[in-house]
Design a protein around this motif. Structure first.
Motif, PDB file in Angstrom:
ATOM      1  N   ILE A   1       0.833  -1.206   0.000  1.00  0.00           N
ATOM      2  CA  ILE A   1       0.000   0.000   0.000  1.00  0.00           C
ATOM      3  C   ILE A   1       0.869   1.258   0.000  1.00  0.00           C
ATOM      4  CG2 ILE A   1      -1.623   1.343   1.402  1.00  0.00           C
ATOM      5  CD1 ILE A   1      -2.904  -1.335   2.240  1.00  0.00           C
TER       6      ILE A   1
ATOM      7  N   ARG B   1       0.805   4.037  -2.936  1.00  0.00           N
ATOM      8  CA  ARG B   1       0.530   5.441  -2.637  1.00  0.00           C
ATOM      9  C   ARG B   1       1.562   6.338  -3.329  1.00  0.00           C
ATOM     10  NH1 ARG B   1      -2.410   7.732   1.530  1.00  0.00           N
ATOM     11  NH2 ARG B   1      -2.487   5.721   2.646  1.00  0.00           N
TER      12      ARG B   1
ATOM     13  N   TRP C   1      -1.925  10.279  -5.420  1.00  0.00           N
ATOM     14  CA  TRP C   1      -3.287  10.800  -5.398  1.00  0.00           C
ATOM     15  C   TRP C   1      -3.536  11.559  -4.098  1.00  0.00           C
ATOM     16  CZ3 TRP C   1      -7.029   6.265  -7.111  1.00  0.00           C
ATOM     17  CH2 TRP C   1      -6.972   6.137  -8.514  1.00  0.00           C
TER      18      TRP C   1
ATOM     19  N   ALA D   1      -5.072  12.052  -0.534  1.00  0.00           N
ATOM     20  CA  ALA D   1      -5.232  10.997   0.469  1.00  0.00           C
ATOM     21  C   ALA D   1      -6.641  10.428   0.474  1.00  0.00           C
ATOM     22  CB  ALA D   1      -4.876  11.549   1.851  1.00  0.00           C
ATOM     23  N   GLU D   2      -7.650  11.290   0.326  1.00  0.00           N
ATOM     24  CA  GLU D   2      -9.037  10.820   0.381  1.00  0.00           C
ATOM     25  C   GLU D   2      -9.334   9.866  -0.774  1.00  0.00           C
ATOM     26  OE1 GLU D   2     -13.582  12.684   0.410  1.00  0.00           O
ATOM     27  OE2 GLU D   2     -11.827  13.998   0.643  1.00  0.00           O
ATOM     28  N   GLN D   3      -8.883  10.242  -1.971  1.00  0.00           N
ATOM     29  CA  GLN D   3      -9.129   9.397  -3.143  1.00  0.00           C
ATOM     30  C   GLN D   3      -8.395   8.066  -3.010  1.00  0.00           C
ATOM     31  OE1 GLN D   3      -7.748  11.039  -6.857  1.00  0.00           O
ATOM     32  NE2 GLN D   3      -8.845   9.541  -8.116  1.00  0.00           N
ATOM     33  N   PHE D   4      -7.134   8.104  -2.569  1.00  0.00           N
ATOM     34  CA  PHE D   4      -6.349   6.884  -2.448  1.00  0.00           C
ATOM     35  C   PHE D   4      -6.934   5.965  -1.373  1.00  0.00           C
ATOM     36  CE2 PHE D   4      -2.948   4.373  -0.524  1.00  0.00           C
ATOM     37  CZ  PHE D   4      -2.432   3.725  -1.645  1.00  0.00           C
ATOM     38  N   ASP D   5      -7.285   6.523  -0.242  1.00  0.00           N
ATOM     39  CA  ASP D   5      -7.823   5.703   0.851  1.00  0.00           C
ATOM     40  C   ASP D   5      -9.128   5.038   0.441  1.00  0.00           C
ATOM     41  OD1 ASP D   5      -5.665   6.418   2.373  1.00  0.00           O
ATOM     42  OD2 ASP D   5      -6.732   7.986   3.502  1.00  0.00           O
ATOM     43  N   ALA D   6      -9.952   5.739  -0.343  1.00  0.00           N
ATOM     44  CA  ALA D   6     -11.214   5.152  -0.805  1.00  0.00           C
ATOM     45  C   ALA D   6     -10.945   3.953  -1.720  1.00  0.00           C
ATOM     46  CB  ALA D   6     -12.035   6.208  -1.542  1.00  0.00           C
TER      47      ALA D   6
ATOM     48  N   VAL E   1      -8.214   1.979  -1.742  1.00  0.00           N
ATOM     49  CA  VAL E   1      -7.656   0.874  -0.963  1.00  0.00           C
ATOM     50  C   VAL E   1      -8.736   0.223  -0.101  1.00  0.00           C
ATOM     51  CG1 VAL E   1      -6.051   0.301   0.912  1.00  0.00           C
ATOM     52  CG2 VAL E   1      -5.308   1.765  -0.981  1.00  0.00           C
ATOM     53  N   ALA E   2      -9.643   1.037   0.435  1.00  0.00           N
ATOM     54  CA  ALA E   2     -10.697   0.493   1.288  1.00  0.00           C
ATOM     55  C   ALA E   2     -11.603  -0.466   0.533  1.00  0.00           C
ATOM     56  CB  ALA E   2     -11.528   1.639   1.873  1.00  0.00           C
TER      57      ALA E   2
END
Length: 922
Positions: free
Chosen positions: A664, A668, A673, A675-680, A682-683
């Motif tokens: 991950i 990243r 990207w 952080a919000e877009q990347f975390d979405a 990965v989630a």
């Protein structure tokens, strides 16, 4: 002695006297000149067909008499040319009192001039006139050529005056070489004699040193085009390394420098011994036999010994089964032994030439650096290890090993005459020498050399010393495996693997193999690794499991080499398990914890893991060009990292979490990207997906999904130069049949799927990654081709036409894999995974195979979770991770039998019985 005096029963081939009488009768008729000419051609055409039939019969009856058949074709061609010439001059263009300039000689050049022709060889002739061509000469030449063409012969011809011939021969190396073998066929003998005298005086007087250098440079360039190895598994009998052209080159050099007339004269010139002449003639005769069979089978001038032809030639030449070897493998082993003989002869021939023609302190051939005069009793001749006397090896046979160890230590070449003596005296290596501690220490020094062990081991192999010192290795010398995966013979593959290992250790391949290079500094058993590479394939061709048999051989050999008991056990383990890592990496799902658990259960220690990785890498890469790629590197790296973490931490889940966190973090950085877009992203991505895919593919997928938005279907492609393939990404709502319909759409436009990964995100969107090549094994590229592929996938997913009928209407080209018979097999395993039933399908690779298997899975009403595609030449091994429609393993015996039956039918394809009339995809 007449050129064809050795040819038996010549009149059974063609009777020039009888045909001459018949042609005279035709010529004396009252018909028009055109009708008489046509009648003459018809008569000669039948004579040629009868002669070819008789030569074919002789070849079938005596399939190894290559030179006799080659001479027979040249003899028949001579008689035809003479008959056509005489008929033309007597009946079509008779001359009353021709002038001195109206004379003509017909000369055979090139291979035809040498008196050797395969059934479909070109007829290379030269028409020579004393001066400028007269209208009469032009008419006669044109008539003769048209007659030869009408007979169906492929003619290479020139028409020149004596002055033109000499001038062009001086300026053009190819013409000069062809005229070296010029031979009078018919016409005016005085014109030929005058041309021959001028050629000797004005052309052969040109610098012989330059001619030799040019011919050797030409040979080296030809070798490079043909793969630069005697041991490629589809060799060119004429042009390849160790082929006929190499023998011809030696003769041309001898003819140019010493004016020899026949191959036998090379002995008188001191360039070959009588024993070597016999080897030359045996190799030439056998290679000519193979070439004649190739022409006869294909009906054309085919000189490449391809897989499909190897089996037929082996049958024609009466090769039979032996334990562990098929007839075709025995035939090809004999081919490579002959190619090796040609290489040996080349070395000693050039050495003799260099000794005879080199000036004092100066070599006739290109020079190398000078060295001192003596070394450990060996002489040094202009920078090459030589022998002080002929009995040097006999006085101490261990010197047969020592000469190669010295060559390695001091970076020296070995004099070709010393190599010849080593070949001659290799039989002195007996049990006493093999058990000698000093000899074994010297051998191990060469094997584990940090310099260039591959070159020295190859010299040792060429001198037959290697096989004598290690008899088990001698059994695999020149042994091929009749498949499309292995590009080299077993001995050449092994030596290449050792050379690769040394280059990786030295850092020469650090960019390609950074992990393997880094591991060298951490391993405790360096020489174990080199010995394991030497022995990993040593038991091939014996029948049975070569890994297990090789492990037994290791237990016997390693103590002799001086290895300790623990080292011996480790070598034996590596040899027995040298296919283990590739089997897990390429056929199992690395995101499944059970895969890592089972692999670690076999390996058990970090030292074994490191050694096994490096052995696996060089084994794969030494198979041949194009076999190693970034995809395999990534899979092996992923398996190594996962196994190493488990072995270090002792708990697979802990290691899995660490790998996931590392992945991950790398992703990243690659995407950069918000952080919000990347975390979405990965989630919503399952952990197995993130672990299984390489970073660059994860990044491509993420960008593809971001661009997709709310669309129900999105297809994107990216060319992957490292893998030599195109990544095809399809994102769509998951539903049954999705995988096989995508695969069928790719097949419809000629795409060949070499790997496939199936993933379903938490959102219900399926992301399927396919690596696709075209039918030539290259990346599937081109704007229009990719557009057609995307359109075909969309149509396939929309169900706009029955896929099977579309593929049936699209006949697919025959592939090289058609030459092999592979019995399909299906194996279901419920122990390989805790969550899935793992099914492995072995079948002959063919277009649309994966789509057909995917359709069979769909019809069997199972859910496909991942597919792992491996191709080994003509053999495809496809592994599927499955559950039933409720997400459970398939445990019912009846259900498993039904599934296996569906897959077997799909693997076979329609009419998969060897009938080449119907090669269509399922």
């Amino acid at each position: 002695m007449p050129r064809f005096a050795h040819l038996p029963d010549q009149r059974a081939l063609i009777d020039r006297r009888v045909l001459g009488d018949a042609l005279a009768e035709i010529g004396g008729g009252s018909e028009s000149a055109s009708d008489r000419r046509n009648a003459a051609v018809a008569l000669l055409k039948k004579a040629l067909a009868d002669a070819n039939a008789e030569l074919a019969r002789r070849l079938a009856e005596h399939p190894s008499r290559g030179l006799e058949i080659a001479a027979g074709h040249a003899f028949v061609t001579d008689q035809l040319i003479r008959l056509i010439h005489d008929f033309t001059l007597a009946h079509l263009y008779p001359g009353g009192n021709r002038s001195a300039g109206e004379r003509l000689a017909i000369i055979a050049v090139g291979g035809y001039g040498r008196g050797e022709m395969a059934p479909y060889s070109d007829v290379d002739i030269a028409f020579v006139t004393p001066g400028k061509r007269t209208p009469w000469a032009e008419q006669v030449i044109e008539t003769i050529l048209y007659a030869l063409w009408d007979l169906g012969l492929k003619v290479g011809q020139s028409s020149r005056s004596i002055d033109e011939t000499v001038r062009l021969a001086r300026d053009d190396l190819t013409i000069r070489t062809a005229l070296l073998e010029a031979r009078f066929v018919w016409g005016d003998r005085e014109v030929y004699d005058a041309a021959a005298e001028r050629f000797v005086a004005d052309v052969l007087s040109l610098a012989p040193r330059q001619f030799v250098a040019d011919k050797l440079a030409e040979r080296d360039a030809r070798h490079k085009r043909m793969g630069d190895s005697r041991y490629v598994v589809e060799p060119n009998v004429k042009e390849g390394k160790g082929g006929l052209r190499d023998l011809h080159t030696l003769f041309w050099i001898g003819k140019y420098v010493y004016r020899v007339r026949t191959v036998g004269d090379l002995v008188e010139a001191g360039l070959l011994t009588r024993r070597e002449l016999a080897q030359f003639q045996r190799a030439e005769n056998w290679l000519w036999a193979v070439r004649c069979h190739l022409h006869a089978i294909t009906g054309r001038a085919e000189d490449r010994l391809t897989f499909d032809l190897q089996r037929e030639v082996a049958t024609r030449m009466h090769y039979a089964d032996r334990t562990g070897q098929s007839p075709v493998e025995r035939f090809m082993q004999f081919y490579f032994l002959n190619a090796k003989t040609v290489g040996d002869l080349t070395g000693v021939f050039l050495a003799h030439l260099d000794e005879a023609k080199g000036e004092k302190g100066r070599r006739f051939l290109p020079t190398i650096r000078r060295r001192p005069g003596k070394l450990n009793g060996f002489a040094l001749d202009r920078g090459r290890l030589a022998l002080p006397d002929e009995g040097f090896f006999r006085a101490d046979p261990v010197r047969l090993i020592e000469i190669f160890a010295l060559a390695d230590t001091y970076g020296l070449e070995i004099h070709p005459l010393a190599m010849r003596a080593a070949r001659r005296d290799a039989k002195l290596i007996d049990r006493t020498v093999r058990d000698d501690a000093r000899a074994n220490a010297l051998f191990l020094d060469v094997l584990t050399s940090p310099r260039d062990p591959a070159s020295v081991l190859r010299w040792m192999n060429e001198a037959t010393v290697f096989g004598r010192f290690v008899p088990d290795f001698g059994r695999v010398v020149a042994q091929m495996q009749f498949d499309m995966y292995h590009h080299f013979t077993v001995d050449e593959h092994t030596i290449r693997a050792i050379g690769l290992l040394a280059r990786i250790e030295a850092g020469d391949l650090g960019d390609d193999h950074p992990l393997s290079h880094a591991l060298f500094g951490r391993i405790a058993h360096r020489r174990v690794l080199y010995v394991a590479v030497l022995l990993h394939d040593i038991a091939k061709g014996r029948g049975g499991d070569h890994s297990e048999l090789g492990g037994e051989i290791a237990l016997e050999l390693c103590p002799r080499f001086g290895l300790t008991d623990s080292e011996t056990e480790l070598v034996a383990w590596l040899v027995r398990h040298h296919l283990l890592m590739s089997r897990f990496a390429f056929k199992r799902d690395l995101a499944d914890p059970k895969t890592i658990q089972d692999f670690v259960g076999e390996v058990k220690s970090i030292e074994r893991l490191r050694l096994l990785l490096m052995l696996t890498v060089v084994d794969i890469r030494a198979v041949g060009p194009g076999v190693w790629n970034d995809w395999k590197r990534q899979l092996l790296r992923s398996l190594f990292d996962a196994a190493e973490e488990v072995l270090r931490l002792g708990h697979i889940q802990h290691g899995r979490e660490a790998r996931l966190a590392h992945k991950i973090a790398d992703l990243r950085a690659a995407l950069d990207w918000p952080a919000e877009q990347f975390d979405a992203f990965v989630a919503g991505a399952p952990a197995p997906y993130l672990i299984a895919e390489p970073i660059e593919i994860l990044a491509h997928n993420a960008r593809h999904l971001a661009a997709m938005g709310d669309a129900p279907l999105s297809i994107d492609t990216v060319t992957d130069k490292d893998r030599g393939a195109t990544l095809v990404m399809v994102a769509a709502g998951d539903h049954p049949g999705l995988f096989y319909r995508i695969a069928m759409g790719i097949h419809l436009v000629g795409g060949n799927i070499i790997d496939a990964r199936i993933h379903t995100l938490d959102s219900g969107i399926a992301i399927d990654n396919f690596l696709v090549q075209d039918q030539r094994g290259k990346a599937f590229t081109g704007k229009q081709k990719l557009a057609r592929m995307k359109r075909a996938i969309r149509q396939s997913l929309a169900g706009e036409a029955p896929l099977a009928s579309q593929l049936a209407d699209k006949p697919l080209a025959l592939t090289r894999a058609e030459a092999f018979r592979i019995v399909p097999s299906v194996t279901a395993d419920n122990r390989a995974s805790n969550r899935y039933t793992v099914v492995e399908v072995n079948a002959r690779d063919r277009p649309a195979l994966l789509g057909s298997l995917g359709e069979a899975l769909f019809e069997a009403k199972v859910t496909l979770h991942s597919a792992h595609i491996s191709t080994y030449g003509e053999r495809a091994v496809d592994t599927f991770y499955l559950t039933d429609l409720t997400g459970q393993k398939i445990v019912s015996k009846t259900r498993l039998e039904t599934l296996e039956r569906h897959l077997l039918d799909a693997a076979r394809g329609p009419k998969d019985t060897g009938d080449k009339e119907d090669r269509r995809a399922a």
